[in-house]
Design an enzyme around this catalytic site. Structure first.
Site, PDB file in Angstrom:
ATOM      1  N   GLY A  46      -6.245  -4.554  -2.888  1.00  0.00           N
ATOM      2  CA  GLY A  46      -6.575  -4.367  -1.470  1.00  0.00           C
ATOM      3  C   GLY A  46      -6.677  -5.691  -0.742  1.00  0.00           C
ATOM      4  O   GLY A  46      -7.760  -6.259  -0.607  1.00  0.00           O
ATOM      5  N   SER A  52      -9.789 -11.782   2.446  1.00  0.00           N
ATOM      6  CA  SER A  52     -10.464 -12.061   1.169  1.00  0.00           C
ATOM      7  C   SER A  52      -9.554 -12.875   0.248  1.00  0.00           C
ATOM      8  O   SER A  52     -10.022 -13.659  -0.581  1.00  0.00           O
ATOM      9  CB  SER A  52     -10.866 -10.759   0.471  1.00  0.00           C
ATOM     10  OG  SER A  52      -9.770  -9.863   0.415  1.00  0.00           O
ATOM     11  N   ASP A  71      -1.280  -4.609  -3.070  1.00  0.00           N
ATOM     12  CA  ASP A  71      -1.501  -3.752  -1.886  1.00  0.00           C
ATOM     13  C   ASP A  71      -0.168  -3.083  -1.549  1.00  0.00           C
ATOM     14  O   ASP A  71       0.882  -3.721  -1.652  1.00  0.00           O
ATOM     15  CB  ASP A  71      -1.975  -4.605  -0.692  1.00  0.00           C
ATOM     16  CG  ASP A  71      -2.676  -3.786   0.381  1.00  0.00           C
ATOM     17  OD1 ASP A  71      -2.101  -2.782   0.843  1.00  0.00           O
ATOM     18  OD2 ASP A  71      -3.791  -4.159   0.766  1.00  0.00           O
ATOM     19  N   ASP A 141     -11.004  -3.741  -3.817  1.00  0.00           N
ATOM     20  CA  ASP A 141     -11.295  -3.458  -2.401  1.00  0.00           C
ATOM     21  C   ASP A 141     -10.128  -2.656  -1.816  1.00  0.00           C
ATOM     22  O   ASP A 141      -9.660  -2.915  -0.722  1.00  0.00           O
ATOM     23  CB  ASP A 141     -11.486  -4.784  -1.643  1.00  0.00           C
ATOM     24  CG  ASP A 141     -12.074  -4.580  -0.254  1.00  0.00           C
ATOM     25  OD1 ASP A 141     -12.636  -3.506   0.013  1.00  0.00           O
ATOM     26  OD2 ASP A 141     -11.963  -5.519   0.561  1.00  0.00           O
ATOM     27  N   HIS A 144     -10.812   3.554  -0.335  1.00  0.00           N
ATOM     28  CA  HIS A 144     -12.238   3.841  -0.493  1.00  0.00           C
ATOM     29  C   HIS A 144     -12.533   5.336  -0.612  1.00  0.00           C
ATOM     30  O   HIS A 144     -13.683   5.750  -0.560  1.00  0.00           O
ATOM     31  CB  HIS A 144     -13.027   3.238   0.674  1.00  0.00           C
ATOM     32  CG  HIS A 144     -13.172   1.733   0.589  1.00  0.00           C
ATOM     33  ND1 HIS A 144     -12.354   0.955  -0.178  1.00  0.00           N
ATOM     34  CD2 HIS A 144     -14.054   0.889   1.177  1.00  0.00           C
ATOM     35  CE1 HIS A 144     -12.723  -0.315  -0.054  1.00  0.00           C
ATOM     36  NE2 HIS A 144     -13.761  -0.387   0.761  1.00  0.00           N
ATOM     37  N   HIS A 169     -16.151  -4.266  -3.730  1.00  0.00           N
ATOM     38  CA  HIS A 169     -16.595  -4.384  -2.335  1.00  0.00           C
ATOM     39  C   HIS A 169     -17.014  -3.022  -1.790  1.00  0.00           C
ATOM     40  O   HIS A 169     -16.572  -1.986  -2.266  1.00  0.00           O
ATOM     41  CB  HIS A 169     -15.480  -4.975  -1.467  1.00  0.00           C
ATOM     42  CG  HIS A 169     -15.988  -5.527  -0.177  1.00  0.00           C
ATOM     43  ND1 HIS A 169     -15.332  -5.367   1.017  1.00  0.00           N
ATOM     44  CD2 HIS A 169     -17.113  -6.232   0.105  1.00  0.00           C
ATOM     45  CE1 HIS A 169     -16.020  -5.969   1.973  1.00  0.00           C
ATOM     46  NE2 HIS A 169     -17.111  -6.495   1.450  1.00  0.00           N
TER      47      HIS A 169
HETATM   48  C1  LIG Z   1     -10.437  -2.425   2.932  1.00  0.00           C
HETATM   49  S1  LIG Z   1      -8.778  -2.966   3.007  1.00  0.00           S
HETATM   50  C2  LIG Z   1      -8.874  -4.516   2.157  1.00  0.00           C
HETATM   51  C3  LIG Z   1      -9.570  -5.559   2.965  1.00  0.00           C
HETATM   52  C4  LIG Z   1      -9.360  -6.989   2.491  1.00  0.00           C
HETATM   53  N1  LIG Z   1      -9.828  -7.190   1.133  1.00  0.00           N
HETATM   54  C5  LIG Z   1     -10.014  -7.951   3.450  1.00  0.00           C
HETATM   55  O1  LIG Z   1     -10.698  -8.905   3.010  1.00  0.00           O
HETATM   56  O2  LIG Z   1      -9.852  -7.803   4.669  1.00  0.00           O
HETATM   57  C6  LIG Z   1      -8.029  -1.920   1.823  1.00  0.00           C
HETATM   58  C7  LIG Z   1      -6.565  -2.214   1.526  1.00  0.00           C
HETATM   59  O3  LIG Z   1      -6.219  -1.448   0.369  1.00  0.00           O
HETATM   60  C8  LIG Z   1      -4.894  -0.999   0.496  1.00  0.00           C
HETATM   61  N2  LIG Z   1      -4.766   0.209  -0.332  1.00  0.00           N
HETATM   62  C9  LIG Z   1      -5.444   1.370  -0.202  1.00  0.00           C
HETATM   63  N3  LIG Z   1      -5.081   2.231  -1.151  1.00  0.00           N
HETATM   64  C10 LIG Z   1      -4.163   1.590  -1.916  1.00  0.00           C
HETATM   65  C11 LIG Z   1      -3.393   1.962  -3.060  1.00  0.00           C
HETATM   66  N4  LIG Z   1      -3.510   3.171  -3.619  1.00  0.00           N
HETATM   67  N5  LIG Z   1      -2.520   1.072  -3.570  1.00  0.00           N
HETATM   68  C12 LIG Z   1      -2.369  -0.157  -3.003  1.00  0.00           C
HETATM   69  N6  LIG Z   1      -3.078  -0.562  -1.930  1.00  0.00           N
HETATM   70  C13 LIG Z   1      -3.950   0.291  -1.395  1.00  0.00           C
HETATM   71  C14 LIG Z   1      -4.697  -0.736   1.959  1.00  0.00           C
HETATM   72  O4  LIG Z   1      -3.311  -0.825   2.287  1.00  0.00           O
HETATM   73  C15 LIG Z   1      -5.566  -1.828   2.601  1.00  0.00           C
HETATM   74  O5  LIG Z   1      -4.788  -2.947   2.961  1.00  0.00           O
END
Ligand SMILES: C[S@@+](CC[C@H](N)C(=O)[O-])C[C@H]1O[C@@H](n2cnc3c(N)ncnc32)[C@H](O)[C@@H]1O
Length: 211
Positions: A46, A52, A71, A141, A144, A169
């Site tokens: 993520g 991050s 991601d 991360d 969710h 996270h």
């Molecule tokens: C909460 S954001 C991450 C925030 C980041 N760590 C930051 O510091 O801003 C969650 C990320 O997880 C990715 N994501 C969600 N489900 C996913 C999956 N099954 N496989 C890959 N990426 C995923 C989303 O595309 C998104 O960019």
């Protein structure tokens, strides 16, 4: 040792969700993991637009290792149109879907971390299925929701080396503070497995050590 002033500035300017204090805690934990597990790679699940990633990329560079940043760059449920955390500037107008990869690449490029940060673009459960390397520091991360969190726990935590660290996270004990999936599907099962012990916390960030 903290993140360099230039990278702190870049991280705070980057689009994303990592608060400064938690970014610093992440950086510190990653460097700690590198002492026990020298040269083993870091993995981030993520990355979104790379916020991050800069704290972790700086730590990986200092530790002489690399960060695999996983991601699919299509955004989580809460990033989609009509949801609270939607950012219309991140939609690819040609296909009408979120695409955070260009912003992520620019963030990493501007920070001078392209030699350390390796983008892995794909669905986390599919990538984890094909993953075989031991991991020194794992940061989760990603999605969710209950199912994505459960799959991240099952797919990735077995790869954390003994003495390595797992960071999670958005862990909220009280449902009034936020969604429960990272707590119920990752944090709790990791401890209940007897394979991880909690070592520190900062805001909603939890750090566990693989026994
Ligand atoms: C909460 S954001 C991450 C925030 C980041 N760590 C930051 O510091 O801003 C969650 C990320 O997880 C990715 N994501 C969600 N489900 C996913 C999956 N099954 N496989 C890959 N990426 C995923 C989303 O595309 C998104 O960019």
């Amino acid at each position: 040792m903290t993140i360099s002033p230039e990278l702190r500035h870049a991280a705070l300017a980057a689009t994303g969700f990592m608060p400064e204090a938690e970014g610093d805690a992440l950086h510190e934990a990653a460097l700690l993991a590198a002492q026990t597990c020298p040269r083993l790679p870091f993995v981030e699940i993520g990355s979104y637009c790379g916020r991050s990633t800069l704290w972790l990329g700086d730590a990986a560079r200092r530790a002489g290792t690399v960060l695999f940043a996983v991601d699919h760059h299509r955004g989580s449920e809460e990033n989609q149109e009509g949801w609270e955390w939607h950012d219309a500037t991140l939609v690819d107008p040609d296909i009408g879907r979120m695409d955070t990869l260009p912003r992520f690449r620019r963030t990493v490029y501007d920070a001078g971390l392209e030699h350390v940060v390796i983008a892995v673009v794909g669905q986390s459960p599919i990538v984890s299925l094909h993953w075989s390397m031991q991991i020194g520091f794992l940061f989760i991360d990603g999605g969710h929701g209950v199912e994505p969190a459960r799959l991240d726990y099952l797919g990735w935590t077995p790869h954390v080396a003994s003495g390595g660290l797992l960071a999670i996270h958005d862990v909220f004990t009280d449902p009034a503070d936020g969604g429960q999936a990272p707590h119920d599907e990752i944090y709790r099962p990791a401890i209940d497995s007897g394979l991880f012990e909690p070592i520190s916390a900062c805001g909603s960030l939890r750090i566990l050590r693989r026994i």
